[in-house]
Design a protein around this motif. Structure first.
Motif, short mmCIF file in Angstrom:
data_model
loop_
_atom_site.label_atom_id
_atom_site.label_comp_id
_atom_site.label_asym_id
_atom_site.label_seq_id
_atom_site.Cartn_x
_atom_site.Cartn_y
_atom_site.Cartn_z
N GLU A 1 0.57 -0.91 -0.01
CA GLU A 1 0.09 -0.18 -0.09
C GLU A 1 0.94 1.27 0.23
OE1 GLU A 1 -3.60 0.43 2.83
OE2 GLU A 1 -3.53 2.30 3.04
N ARG A 2 0.67 1.94 -0.54
CA ARG A 2 1.36 3.47 -0.95
C ARG A 2 0.40 4.47 -0.97
NH1 ARG A 2 4.65 0.16 -2.30
NH2 ARG A 2 6.37 0.26 -3.34
N ALA B 1 -1.65 7.99 -1.13
CA ALA B 1 -1.34 8.63 -2.67
C ALA B 1 -2.00 9.98 -2.51
CB ALA B 1 -1.68 8.00 -3.82
N SER C 1 -2.27 13.45 -4.93
CA SER C 1 -4.36 13.17 -5.26
C SER C 1 -5.01 14.98 -5.23
CB SER C 1 -5.59 12.28 -4.31
OG SER C 1 -4.74 10.59 -4.80
N SER D 1 -5.43 6.52 -1.65
CA SER D 1 -3.74 5.48 -1.45
C SER D 1 -4.48 3.60 -2.70
CB SER D 1 -4.39 4.29 0.23
OG SER D 1 -4.91 3.35 -0.23
N CYS D 2 -3.17 3.69 -2.65
CA CYS D 2 -3.25 2.85 -3.87
C CYS D 2 -2.82 1.72 -3.39
CB CYS D 2 -2.20 3.64 -4.72
SG CYS D 2 -1.86 2.07 -6.51
N SER D 3 -2.94 0.67 -3.80
CA SER D 3 -2.85 -0.66 -2.89
C SER D 3 -2.40 -1.86 -4.00
CB SER D 3 -3.52 -1.52 -2.07
OG SER D 3 -3.59 -0.59 -1.16
N SER D 4 -1.58 -2.89 -4.12
CA SER D 4 -1.44 -4.17 -4.93
C SER D 4 -2.00 -4.69 -4.19
CB SER D 4 0.12 -3.90 -5.69
OG SER D 4 0.01 -4.38 -6.50
N LEU E 1 -4.15 -3.48 -8.90
CA LEU E 1 -3.79 -2.25 -8.63
C LEU E 1 -5.59 -1.85 -7.70
CD1 LEU E 1 -1.51 0.00 -10.64
CD2 LEU E 1 -1.12 -1.11 -8.59
N PHE F 1 -7.55 0.89 -6.42
CA PHE F 1 -7.54 2.81 -5.29
C PHE F 1 -8.49 3.38 -4.46
CE2 PHE F 1 -5.68 1.93 -9.73
CZ PHE F 1 -4.71 2.07 -9.31
N TYR G 1 -10.30 5.88 -2.03
CA TYR G 1 -10.04 7.26 -1.62
C TYR G 1 -11.55 7.75 -0.93
CZ TYR G 1 -12.60 7.75 -5.75
OH TYR G 1 -13.38 7.49 -7.42
N GLU H 1 -14.91 6.28 -3.72
CA GLU H 1 -14.50 4.34 -4.41
C GLU H 1 -15.85 4.01 -4.47
OE1 GLU H 1 -12.58 2.70 -1.75
OE2 GLU H 1 -12.56 4.52 -1.87
#
Length: 122
Positions: free
Chosen positions: A29-30, A32, A36, A69-72, A77, A79, A81, A111
């Motif tokens: 997880e990053r 963002a 944004s 955040s952006c997770s993988s 991916l 997203f 928010y 989202e």
């Protein structure tokens, strides 16, 4: 469930001494949020709506609260928010030349909501 030794070949973490997350197979997880906020500013400020009656423009991004955040996971991916946004607008009526200004509030841009379900208040 796979038997021991017959699992997905991408699951190689247990075979690595350093435990590297190869190809982001496991959850990452990053944050963002900062990116944004800049992107919202870039996309929203300057939007113009014009017709025969007049012209309106988003003049400023007054408030942006929330996070993104952006997770993988398993190479996909995802997203997330959630934003509370306040925008300043100004406009002019063509016939009379009367100027107006106001505030647009989007209290829960997320989202999780469909576009048609997004609440926008003036």
């Amino acid at each position: 469930m796979a038997k021991w030794g017959q699992g997905d070949p991408r699951w190689i973490v247990e075979e690595r001494e350093d435990g590297t997350n190869v190809n982001n197979w496991h959850w990452t997880e990053r944050d963002a949020t900062s990116w944004s906020k800049g992107k919202l500013q870039e996309l929203l400020v300057g939007i113009v709506v014009e017709n025969e009656a007049g012209r309106g423009e988003i003049s400023e991004l007054k408030q942006v609260e929330g996070e993104a955040s952006c997770s993988s996971r398993k190479g996909k991916l995802i997203f997330f928010y959630e934003w509370n946004i306040k925008l300043g607008w100004k406009g002019i009526l063509k016939e009379s030349g009367v100027k107006h200004k106001g505030l647009i509030e989007i209290p829960n841009l997320s989202e999780e909501n469909e576009v048609d379900d997004t609440e926008v208040n003036e």
